[in-house]
Structures are given as C-alpha cells and as structure tokens.
Design a protein around this motif. Structure first.
Motif, PDB file in Angstrom:
ATOM      1  N   LYS A   1     -23.934 -59.273 -30.865  1.00  0.00           N
ATOM      2  CA  LYS A   1     -23.540 -57.873 -30.670  1.00  0.00           C
ATOM      3  C   LYS A   1     -22.509 -57.718 -29.556  1.00  0.00           C
ATOM      4  CE  LYS A   1     -27.794 -55.859 -32.391  1.00  0.00           C
ATOM      5  NZ  LYS A   1     -28.876 -54.917 -32.141  1.00  0.00           N
ATOM      6  N   SER A   2     -22.168 -58.815 -28.901  1.00  0.00           N
ATOM      7  CA  SER A   2     -21.226 -58.780 -27.780  1.00  0.00           C
ATOM      8  C   SER A   2     -19.809 -59.057 -28.252  1.00  0.00           C
ATOM      9  CB  SER A   2     -21.600 -59.826 -26.737  1.00  0.00           C
ATOM     10  OG  SER A   2     -22.877 -59.585 -26.220  1.00  0.00           O
ATOM     11  N   ILE A   3     -18.864 -58.569 -27.482  1.00  0.00           N
ATOM     12  CA  ILE A   3     -17.456 -58.826 -27.749  1.00  0.00           C
ATOM     13  C   ILE A   3     -16.910 -59.658 -26.598  1.00  0.00           C
ATOM     14  CG2 ILE A   3     -15.170 -57.789 -28.018  1.00  0.00           C
ATOM     15  CD1 ILE A   3     -16.570 -55.318 -29.149  1.00  0.00           C
ATOM     16  N   ARG A   4     -16.166 -60.682 -26.945  1.00  0.00           N
ATOM     17  CA  ARG A   4     -15.486 -61.517 -25.963  1.00  0.00           C
ATOM     18  C   ARG A   4     -14.019 -61.611 -26.378  1.00  0.00           C
ATOM     19  NH1 ARG A   4     -19.701 -60.628 -23.982  1.00  0.00           N
ATOM     20  NH2 ARG A   4     -21.266 -62.075 -23.226  1.00  0.00           N
ATOM     21  N   PHE A   5     -13.181 -62.017 -25.431  1.00  0.00           N
ATOM     22  CA  PHE A   5     -11.756 -62.169 -25.694  1.00  0.00           C
ATOM     23  C   PHE A   5     -11.329 -63.554 -25.250  1.00  0.00           C
ATOM     24  CE2 PHE A   5     -12.540 -57.708 -25.343  1.00  0.00           C
ATOM     25  CZ  PHE A   5     -11.771 -57.149 -26.343  1.00  0.00           C
ATOM     26  N   ASN A   6     -10.678 -64.290 -26.140  1.00  0.00           N
ATOM     27  CA  ASN A   6     -10.193 -65.614 -25.831  1.00  0.00           C
ATOM     28  C   ASN A   6      -9.143 -65.499 -24.730  1.00  0.00           C
ATOM     29  OD1 ASN A   6      -8.486 -67.992 -25.897  1.00  0.00           O
ATOM     30  ND2 ASN A   6      -9.553 -68.526 -27.786  1.00  0.00           N
ATOM     31  N   LYS A   7      -9.449 -66.078 -23.572  1.00  0.00           N
ATOM     32  CA  LYS A   7      -8.590 -65.937 -22.393  1.00  0.00           C
ATOM     33  C   LYS A   7      -7.181 -66.471 -22.645  1.00  0.00           C
ATOM     34  CE  LYS A   7     -10.372 -66.121 -18.203  1.00  0.00           C
ATOM     35  NZ  LYS A   7     -10.942 -66.585 -16.923  1.00  0.00           N
ATOM     36  N   ALA A   8      -7.062 -67.616 -23.294  1.00  0.00           N
ATOM     37  CA  ALA A   8      -5.750 -68.210 -23.558  1.00  0.00           C
ATOM     38  C   ALA A   8      -4.899 -67.297 -24.440  1.00  0.00           C
ATOM     39  CB  ALA A   8      -5.906 -69.576 -24.209  1.00  0.00           C
ATOM     40  N   VAL A   9      -5.511 -66.671 -25.432  1.00  0.00           N
ATOM     41  CA  VAL A   9      -4.787 -65.769 -26.333  1.00  0.00           C
ATOM     42  C   VAL A   9      -4.310 -64.534 -25.579  1.00  0.00           C
ATOM     43  CG1 VAL A   9      -5.005 -64.302 -28.387  1.00  0.00           C
ATOM     44  CG2 VAL A   9      -5.984 -66.603 -28.382  1.00  0.00           C
ATOM     45  N   VAL A  10      -5.172 -63.978 -24.743  1.00  0.00           N
ATOM     46  CA  VAL A  10      -4.813 -62.783 -23.972  1.00  0.00           C
ATOM     47  C   VAL A  10      -3.692 -63.092 -22.989  1.00  0.00           C
ATOM     48  CG1 VAL A  10      -5.637 -61.094 -22.280  1.00  0.00           C
ATOM     49  CG2 VAL A  10      -7.072 -61.698 -24.240  1.00  0.00           C
ATOM     50  N   VAL A  11      -3.790 -64.211 -22.288  1.00  0.00           N
ATOM     51  CA  VAL A  11      -2.757 -64.579 -21.313  1.00  0.00           C
ATOM     52  C   VAL A  11      -1.422 -64.798 -22.011  1.00  0.00           C
ATOM     53  CG1 VAL A  11      -2.051 -66.372 -19.676  1.00  0.00           C
ATOM     54  CG2 VAL A  11      -4.378 -65.464 -19.606  1.00  0.00           C
ATOM     55  N   GLU A  12      -1.431 -65.459 -23.151  1.00  0.00           N
ATOM     56  CA  GLU A  12      -0.185 -65.681 -23.917  1.00  0.00           C
ATOM     57  C   GLU A  12       0.409 -64.353 -24.383  1.00  0.00           C
ATOM     58  OE1 GLU A  12       2.956 -67.809 -25.321  1.00  0.00           O
ATOM     59  OE2 GLU A  12       1.298 -68.581 -24.123  1.00  0.00           O
ATOM     60  N   TRP A  13      -0.448 -63.451 -24.839  1.00  0.00           N
ATOM     61  CA  TRP A  13      -0.015 -62.119 -25.267  1.00  0.00           C
ATOM     62  C   TRP A  13       0.669 -61.388 -24.109  1.00  0.00           C
ATOM     63  CZ3 TRP A  13      -2.995 -57.537 -23.783  1.00  0.00           C
ATOM     64  CH2 TRP A  13      -2.566 -56.358 -24.374  1.00  0.00           C
ATOM     65  N   LEU A  14       0.096 -61.470 -22.925  1.00  0.00           N
ATOM     66  CA  LEU A  14       0.692 -60.827 -21.753  1.00  0.00           C
ATOM     67  C   LEU A  14       2.011 -61.480 -21.365  1.00  0.00           C
ATOM     68  CD1 LEU A  14      -2.499 -60.200 -19.623  1.00  0.00           C
ATOM     69  CD2 LEU A  14      -1.091 -58.487 -20.795  1.00  0.00           C
ATOM     70  N   LYS A  15       2.104 -62.811 -21.473  1.00  0.00           N
ATOM     71  CA  LYS A  15       3.355 -63.513 -21.174  1.00  0.00           C
ATOM     72  C   LYS A  15       4.476 -63.058 -22.101  1.00  0.00           C
ATOM     73  CE  LYS A  15       1.507 -67.815 -19.303  1.00  0.00           C
ATOM     74  NZ  LYS A  15       1.328 -69.264 -19.548  1.00  0.00           N
ATOM     75  N   ASN A  16       4.110 -62.676 -23.317  1.00  0.00           N
ATOM     76  CA  ASN A  16       5.089 -62.212 -24.303  1.00  0.00           C
ATOM     77  C   ASN A  16       5.322 -60.714 -24.223  1.00  0.00           C
ATOM     78  OD1 ASN A  16       5.627 -64.759 -25.431  1.00  0.00           O
ATOM     79  ND2 ASN A  16       3.758 -64.645 -26.637  1.00  0.00           N
ATOM     80  N   GLY A  17       4.870 -60.092 -23.169  1.00  0.00           N
ATOM     81  CA  GLY A  17       5.128 -58.672 -22.963  1.00  0.00           C
ATOM     82  C   GLY A  17       4.006 -57.752 -23.395  1.00  0.00           C
ATOM     83  N   GLY A  18       2.942 -58.298 -23.938  1.00  0.00           N
ATOM     84  CA  GLY A  18       1.810 -57.478 -24.331  1.00  0.00           C
ATOM     85  C   GLY A  18       2.067 -56.586 -25.529  1.00  0.00           C
ATOM     86  N   ALA A  19       3.087 -56.903 -26.292  1.00  0.00           N
ATOM     87  CA  ALA A  19       3.431 -56.067 -27.451  1.00  0.00           C
ATOM     88  C   ALA A  19       2.670 -56.510 -28.687  1.00  0.00           C
ATOM     89  CB  ALA A  19       4.933 -56.154 -27.723  1.00  0.00           C
ATOM     90  N   ASN A  20       2.519 -55.582 -29.619  1.00  0.00           N
ATOM     91  CA  ASN A  20       1.928 -55.918 -30.913  1.00  0.00           C
ATOM     92  C   ASN A  20       2.889 -56.787 -31.695  1.00  0.00           C
ATOM     93  OD1 ASN A  20      -0.484 -54.529 -30.751  1.00  0.00           O
ATOM     94  ND2 ASN A  20       0.346 -52.670 -31.654  1.00  0.00           N
ATOM     95  N   ASP A  21       2.361 -57.711 -32.474  1.00  0.00           N
ATOM     96  CA  ASP A  21       3.185 -58.515 -33.372  1.00  0.00           C
ATOM     97  C   ASP A  21       3.025 -57.949 -34.765  1.00  0.00           C
ATOM     98  OD1 ASP A  21       4.588 -60.349 -34.807  1.00  0.00           O
ATOM     99  OD2 ASP A  21       3.396 -62.085 -34.218  1.00  0.00           O
ATOM    100  N   ASP A  22       3.887 -57.008 -35.120  1.00  0.00           N
ATOM    101  CA  ASP A  22       3.801 -56.336 -36.417  1.00  0.00           C
ATOM    102  C   ASP A  22       4.254 -57.218 -37.561  1.00  0.00           C
ATOM    103  OD1 ASP A  22       4.833 -53.230 -34.912  1.00  0.00           O
ATOM    104  OD2 ASP A  22       2.812 -53.992 -35.261  1.00  0.00           O
ATOM    105  N   SER A  23       4.821 -58.370 -37.277  1.00  0.00           N
ATOM    106  CA  SER A  23       5.300 -59.260 -38.332  1.00  0.00           C
ATOM    107  C   SER A  23       4.148 -59.857 -39.127  1.00  0.00           C
ATOM    108  CB  SER A  23       6.153 -60.382 -37.739  1.00  0.00           C
ATOM    109  OG  SER A  23       5.368 -61.207 -36.899  1.00  0.00           O
ATOM    110  N   LYS A  24       2.913 -59.796 -38.612  1.00  0.00           N
ATOM    111  CA  LYS A  24       1.759 -60.362 -39.306  1.00  0.00           C
ATOM    112  C   LYS A  24       1.177 -59.395 -40.338  1.00  0.00           C
ATOM    113  CE  LYS A  24       0.434 -63.338 -35.507  1.00  0.00           C
ATOM    114  NZ  LYS A  24      -0.557 -63.625 -34.486  1.00  0.00           N
TER     115      LYS A  24
END
Length: 63
Positions: free
Chosen positions: A39-62
């Motif tokens: 019932k818990s939610i977690r966030f993969n730290k590596a994915v979040v950090v990479e997302w922030l390095k890329n500006g934190g924008a949505n990737d609408d291409s997916k």
C-alpha cells in the motif's frame, strides 16, 4: 547493486514541496520512478535524480 528509494515524505522534502503535492504530481505522471510496494509508494532515487538533471520536464514523446 541495491536500488535506493525515496518515501513520499523524503521526496517531498528533497523537492521542497508538500507531501500532498507529491502524491498529486506522481498520480499525474509528472514525477517519474513511482513504485507501489504493497500500500506504500516509493520513488526510484536514480530515476528522480536523472529527471531533475534533465530539467524535471515531462517526456511527452512516450505517449
């Protein structure tokens, strides 16, 4: 190699947003790396950090 995860609370503190806003943004798909553990939610730290390095924008291409 063991993966590291943020809890909602730790991610909210890391991003300097409220926990409620963290839930909303993750449900909207804005914050990536969301993983449900029971019932818990977690966030993969590596994915979040990479997302922030890329500006934190949505990737609408997916869509």
């Amino acid at each position: 190699m063991e993966k590291e995860f943020f809890t909602v609370r730790s991610l909210a503190m890391y991003l300097d947003i409220s926990e409620q806003n963290c839930y909303v943004l993750s449900r909207q798909g804005v914050i990536p790396g969301r993983v449900k553990v029971g019932k818990s939610i977690r966030f993969n730290k590596a994915v979040v950090v990479e997302w922030l390095k890329n500006g934190g924008a949505n990737d609408d291409s997916k869509d």
